[in-house]
Motif scaffolding. Structure first.
Motif, PDB file in Angstrom:
ATOM      1  N   GLY A   1      -4.712   6.938  11.644  1.00 25.95           N
ATOM      2  CA  GLY A   1      -4.456   5.665  11.396  1.00 25.95           C
ATOM      3  C   GLY A   1      -4.434   5.408   9.784  1.00 25.95           C
ATOM      4  N   TYR A   2      -5.206   6.092   9.130  1.00 27.84           N
ATOM      5  CA  TYR A   2      -5.023   6.253   7.554  1.00 27.84           C
ATOM      6  C   TYR A   2      -4.044   6.916   7.012  1.00 27.84           C
ATOM      7  CZ  TYR A   2      -9.609   4.074   7.037  1.00 27.84           C
ATOM      8  OH  TYR A   2     -10.891   2.989   6.990  1.00 27.84           O
ATOM      9  N   ILE A   3      -3.619   8.048   7.596  1.00 31.81           N
ATOM     10  CA  ILE A   3      -2.492   8.981   7.311  1.00 31.81           C
ATOM     11  C   ILE A   3      -1.191   7.862   7.496  1.00 31.81           C
ATOM     12  CG2 ILE A   3      -0.945  10.852   7.849  1.00 31.81           C
ATOM     13  CD1 ILE A   3      -3.785  12.210   8.151  1.00 31.81           C
ATOM     14  N   SER A   4      -0.982   7.176   8.478  1.00 34.58           N
ATOM     15  CA  SER A   4       0.042   6.373   9.086  1.00 34.58           C
ATOM     16  C   SER A   4       0.140   5.350   7.893  1.00 34.58           C
ATOM     17  CB  SER A   4       0.330   6.075  10.239  1.00 34.58           C
ATOM     18  OG  SER A   4      -0.929   5.160  10.395  1.00 34.58           O
ATOM     19  N   SER A   5      -0.808   4.699   7.511  1.00 31.80           N
ATOM     20  CA  SER A   5      -0.848   3.635   6.671  1.00 31.80           C
ATOM     21  C   SER A   5      -0.611   4.118   5.114  1.00 31.80           C
ATOM     22  CB  SER A   5      -2.016   3.149   6.457  1.00 31.80           C
ATOM     23  OG  SER A   5      -3.260   3.607   5.862  1.00 31.80           O
ATOM     24  N   PHE A   6      -1.029   5.592   4.827  1.00 28.86           N
ATOM     25  CA  PHE A   6      -0.481   6.025   3.434  1.00 28.86           C
ATOM     26  C   PHE A   6       1.111   6.346   3.664  1.00 28.86           C
ATOM     27  CE2 PHE A   6      -5.077   6.867   2.901  1.00 28.86           C
ATOM     28  CZ  PHE A   6      -5.368   6.063   1.879  1.00 28.86           C
ATOM     29  N   ILE A   7       1.572   6.847   4.677  1.00 28.91           N
ATOM     30  CA  ILE A   7       2.994   7.043   4.666  1.00 28.91           C
ATOM     31  C   ILE A   7       3.809   5.753   4.530  1.00 28.91           C
ATOM     32  CG2 ILE A   7       4.670   7.774   6.262  1.00 28.91           C
ATOM     33  CD1 ILE A   7       2.750   9.987   7.333  1.00 28.91           C
ATOM     34  N   PHE A   8       3.381   4.629   5.326  1.00 24.39           N
ATOM     35  CA  PHE A   8       4.064   3.467   5.250  1.00 24.39           C
ATOM     36  C   PHE A   8       3.929   2.830   3.692  1.00 24.39           C
ATOM     37  CE2 PHE A   8       3.392   3.397  10.065  1.00 24.39           C
ATOM     38  CZ  PHE A   8       4.772   3.529  10.184  1.00 24.39           C
ATOM     39  N   PHE A   9       2.940   2.941   3.099  1.00 22.74           N
ATOM     40  CA  PHE A   9       2.584   2.396   1.866  1.00 22.74           C
ATOM     41  C   PHE A   9       3.412   3.322   0.752  1.00 22.74           C
ATOM     42  CE2 PHE A   9      -0.074   1.910  -2.148  1.00 22.74           C
ATOM     43  CZ  PHE A   9       0.161   0.531  -2.034  1.00 22.74           C
ATOM     44  N   ALA A  10       3.640   4.734   0.947  1.00 25.19           N
ATOM     45  CA  ALA A  10       4.466   5.268   0.353  1.00 25.19           C
ATOM     46  C   ALA A  10       6.050   5.138   0.343  1.00 25.19           C
ATOM     47  CB  ALA A  10       4.564   6.687   0.442  1.00 25.19           C
ATOM     48  N   GLY A  11       6.401   4.509   1.519  1.00 22.59           N
ATOM     49  CA  GLY A  11       7.667   4.109   2.036  1.00 22.59           C
ATOM     50  C   GLY A  11       8.046   2.766   1.128  1.00 22.59           C
ATOM     51  N   TRP A  12       6.871   2.028   1.124  1.00 24.79           N
ATOM     52  CA  TRP A  12       7.000   0.804   0.358  1.00 24.79           C
ATOM     53  C   TRP A  12       7.373   1.067  -0.945  1.00 24.79           C
ATOM     54  CZ3 TRP A  12       2.250  -2.876  -0.925  1.00 24.79           C
ATOM     55  CH2 TRP A  12       2.774  -4.097  -1.425  1.00 24.79           C
ATOM     56  N   PHE A  13       6.522   2.102  -1.792  1.00 29.24           N
ATOM     57  CA  PHE A  13       7.106   2.282  -3.114  1.00 29.24           C
ATOM     58  C   PHE A  13       8.469   2.912  -3.388  1.00 29.24           C
ATOM     59  CE2 PHE A  13       2.320   2.193  -3.948  1.00 29.24           C
ATOM     60  CZ  PHE A  13       2.581   1.165  -5.119  1.00 29.24           C
ATOM     61  N   TYR A  14       8.932   3.757  -2.206  1.00 28.75           N
ATOM     62  CA  TYR A  14      10.150   4.151  -2.050  1.00 28.75           C
ATOM     63  C   TYR A  14      11.170   3.164  -2.247  1.00 28.75           C
ATOM     64  CZ  TYR A  14      14.349   6.971  -0.856  1.00 28.75           C
ATOM     65  OH  TYR A  14      15.349   7.607  -0.879  1.00 28.75           O
TER      66      TYR A  14
ATOM     67  N   ALA B   1      -8.188   2.104  12.572  1.00 33.91           N
ATOM     68  CA  ALA B   1      -8.941   3.250  11.665  1.00 33.91           C
ATOM     69  C   ALA B   1     -10.176   3.163  11.339  1.00 33.91           C
ATOM     70  CB  ALA B   1      -7.773   3.819  10.697  1.00 33.91           C
ATOM     71  N   THR B   2     -10.298   1.857  10.583  1.00 34.03           N
ATOM     72  CA  THR B   2     -11.635   1.445  10.018  1.00 34.03           C
ATOM     73  C   THR B   2     -12.635   1.389  11.277  1.00 34.03           C
ATOM     74  OG1 THR B   2     -10.365   0.321   8.536  1.00 34.03           O
ATOM     75  CG2 THR B   2     -12.654  -0.311   8.635  1.00 34.03           C
ATOM     76  N   ALA B   3     -12.309   0.754  12.273  1.00 37.79           N
ATOM     77  CA  ALA B   3     -13.249   0.653  13.481  1.00 37.79           C
ATOM     78  C   ALA B   3     -13.665   1.994  14.009  1.00 37.79           C
ATOM     79  CB  ALA B   3     -12.654  -0.078  14.672  1.00 37.79           C
ATOM     80  N   ALA B   4     -12.597   2.878  13.941  1.00 38.02           N
ATOM     81  CA  ALA B   4     -12.979   4.514  14.461  1.00 38.02           C
ATOM     82  C   ALA B   4     -13.852   4.951  13.484  1.00 38.02           C
ATOM     83  CB  ALA B   4     -11.770   4.885  14.562  1.00 38.02           C
TER      84      ALA B   4
END
Length: 64
Positions: A24-37, A2-5
Motif C-alpha cells: 500500500g505504501y509503495i504504491s502510494s509513493f509510486i502514484f505520488f511520484a507520477g503526480w510530480f512527473y 496500508a495504515t490499518a495493516a
C-alpha cells in the motif's frame, strides 16, 4: 488500507499484514511520484485530504 495493516502487523512481527502495508505504501509513493512527473498542482481539497491522511496515520500509530 496500508495504515490499518500497519496496526495489525504488530511491530513488523506478522508477515501478511506487513506485506499489505508495504504494498500500500509503495504504491502510494509510486502514484505520488507520477503526480510530480505530470506536474499537477495542489488545490485546497487535495492539500486538506493529504493533511487528514497524515493526521489519521499519526492517530493510529499513537494508539496503544
Amino acid at each position: 488500507m496500508a495504515t490499518a495493516a500497519q496496526k495489525q502487523a504488530l511491530g513488523f512481527t506478522r508477515a501478511p499484514p506487513m506485506a499489505v502495508m508495504m504494498a500500500g505504501y509503495i504504491s502510494s509513493f509510486i502514484f505520488f511520484a507520477g503526480w510530480f512527473y505530470f506536474r499537477n498542482r495542489f488545490n485546497g481539497q487535495q492539500a486538506t485530504m493529504i493533511i487528514l491522511v497524515l493526521l489519521g496515520i499519526s492517530a493510529i500509530a499513537a494508539l496503544p
